[in-house]
Scaffold this motif. Sequence first.
Motif: not given
Length: 181
Positions: A49-73
Amino acid sequence: ACTSCDTGKYKSEAAQTSDTCNSCPDNSGSPAASDAEDDCIADAGFTGSGSSVTACASGTFKSTASSAATCTSCAAGKYKSEAAQTLDSCIGCDTGKYKSEAAQISDTCNSCPDNSGSPSASDSVDDCIADAGFTGSGSSVAACAAGTFKSTASSAAACTSCNTGKYKSEAAQTLDSCIGC
């Protein structure tokens, strides 16, 4: 009357005289009337969230928008080389291969031991099952001994002995071609 900031924007100072709302950082959004940058929550394919938004790394994904949740491996037995993935589009290891670690970024799948195979997306050496003429699974695959055979592939089943009064001198046989004494 005061006007709220639109979605995707925020303003932390009160008593403003014009639309001086700030846009959320790239790859994030916020509800209307947000009053802090931390209200900007990551889009699908991103985390934080905020200034700490980063792309899910290779080997991970996140399908939920409007969420600070971690990416799923990506699950063990699967990999994905691209970052910022929004769907579980992880690629399974080919048949005859396996990988026990999750979040893999490339096809580093291991080949099954000789004389065995596995279904695609296998996640353990134990998924490697003996070919015809062999018995066992994983690292315990062994040739059927002389006097035995196994015609079924992809099976850890035991080898079948020749019937009484018959023999077979070769090992790793796939057919009941036992010869009478």
